[in-house]
Design a protein around this motif. Sequence first.
Motif, short mmCIF file in Angstrom:
data_model
loop_
_atom_site.label_atom_id
_atom_site.label_comp_id
_atom_site.label_asym_id
_atom_site.label_seq_id
_atom_site.Cartn_x
_atom_site.Cartn_y
_atom_site.Cartn_z
N SER A 57 -19.32 2.01 -22.70
CA SER A 57 -18.49 2.36 -23.86
C SER A 57 -17.07 1.85 -23.68
N PRO A 58 -16.44 1.39 -24.77
CA PRO A 58 -15.04 0.97 -24.67
C PRO A 58 -14.06 2.15 -24.65
N MET A 59 -14.55 3.36 -24.88
CA MET A 59 -13.66 4.53 -24.89
C MET A 59 -13.55 5.11 -23.48
N GLU A 60 -12.34 5.22 -23.00
CA GLU A 60 -12.09 5.77 -21.67
C GLU A 60 -11.24 7.03 -21.79
N ILE A 61 -11.60 8.04 -21.00
CA ILE A 61 -10.79 9.26 -20.93
C ILE A 61 -10.49 9.55 -19.46
N ASP A 62 -9.41 10.28 -19.24
CA ASP A 62 -9.01 10.63 -17.86
C ASP A 62 -9.79 11.82 -17.32
N THR A 63 -10.29 12.66 -18.20
CA THR A 63 -11.00 13.87 -17.78
C THR A 63 -12.24 13.48 -16.96
N GLU A 64 -12.37 14.09 -15.79
CA GLU A 64 -13.40 13.63 -14.85
C GLU A 64 -14.79 14.10 -15.24
N GLY A 65 -15.77 13.22 -14.95
CA GLY A 65 -17.18 13.59 -14.97
C GLY A 65 -17.78 13.85 -16.34
N PHE A 90 -15.75 16.18 -35.83
CA PHE A 90 -15.54 17.03 -34.67
C PHE A 90 -14.15 16.77 -34.12
N GLN A 91 -13.51 17.83 -33.62
CA GLN A 91 -12.35 17.66 -32.75
C GLN A 91 -12.62 18.47 -31.49
N ILE A 92 -12.52 17.76 -30.35
CA ILE A 92 -12.91 18.34 -29.07
C ILE A 92 -11.79 18.09 -28.06
N TRP A 93 -11.43 19.14 -27.33
CA TRP A 93 -10.34 19.05 -26.36
C TRP A 93 -10.90 19.10 -24.94
N PHE A 94 -10.34 18.22 -24.10
CA PHE A 94 -10.70 18.18 -22.68
C PHE A 94 -9.45 18.37 -21.83
N ASP A 95 -9.66 18.95 -20.67
CA ASP A 95 -8.58 19.20 -19.71
C ASP A 95 -8.67 18.15 -18.59
N PRO A 96 -7.75 17.16 -18.59
CA PRO A 96 -7.82 16.08 -17.60
C PRO A 96 -7.03 16.35 -16.31
N ASP A 97 -6.76 17.60 -16.00
CA ASP A 97 -5.89 18.04 -14.91
C ASP A 97 -4.45 18.02 -15.42
N LEU A 98 -4.05 19.09 -16.04
CA LEU A 98 -2.75 19.17 -16.69
C LEU A 98 -1.59 18.99 -15.72
N SER A 99 -1.79 19.29 -14.45
CA SER A 99 -0.71 19.11 -13.48
C SER A 99 -0.33 17.64 -13.35
#
Length: 250
Positions: A159-167, A115-124
């Motif tokens: 989980s050791p994986m962290e992302i900036d995208t909220e929630g 899988f490749q999945i894209w998230f929007d972490p607040d592009l601003s």
Amino acid sequence: MSVEIISKHHQAQGAFDFGRIRENKPIGFPHEPGGANSMSNLFYWAHAWSETGGLIDTHPHQGFEIMSYVIDGKISHYDTKYDRWLDLDAGDAQVIRAGNGISHAEKVLPGGEFFQIWFDPDLSKSLNKEASYSDIKGSDFPIVKSENGNVKIIVGEGSPMEIDTEGVTIKEVSDISGKWKMELDKKSIYTVYIISGEGKSSNGDVTPNDFLVIKNEGELNIEFSTSAKLFVIQSPADVSYKTYAEGQAF
């Protein structure tokens, strides 16, 4: 209340490397026919595989967080930040925080599937950050045994994986048989990819590569007639920032 089932044949389709890599996209780009539209801060979702092996050549990204998860076989990843190739095996995951810009390439080895999945972490905000990424081995993700199935927590508590995208939480649920139930938060949107397994829900039959979009429901019930594996993403119904899909300007 809403449960939508989108079969593989009604998802967007794509190919790379003269057809050596094929993909179906439960959430494709806005101009592509088929599949679901982007929702919440979940922007894009592709399921790619190759029987012979193939290359997705070097290409740039900015802003988005891009997660790759290997379902089967092996893929190899290259990026311009570290200038090296890195192998990812079945069960491994990677997140690229594309920030102010990075280019990468992927090789799908024969029999590879991911899988490749894209998230929007607040592009601003993300467009002003330096690009970074994390690679996590499958054995490092926590697994919680549930009443019916094992839950691998890819993004979420422990989980050791962290992302900036909220929630966002991401889980793979495997070894499901018979009746399966998932409790849902009505303030969230759930997207579920049926990796394997056939079953029946109150909203219709489900088969491998079906994609479910669930909104404003308290639970999901499926009775599987074969062993099943699911990939589940929980996203906030309301995001605190204006998303790219909503036409955010920069």
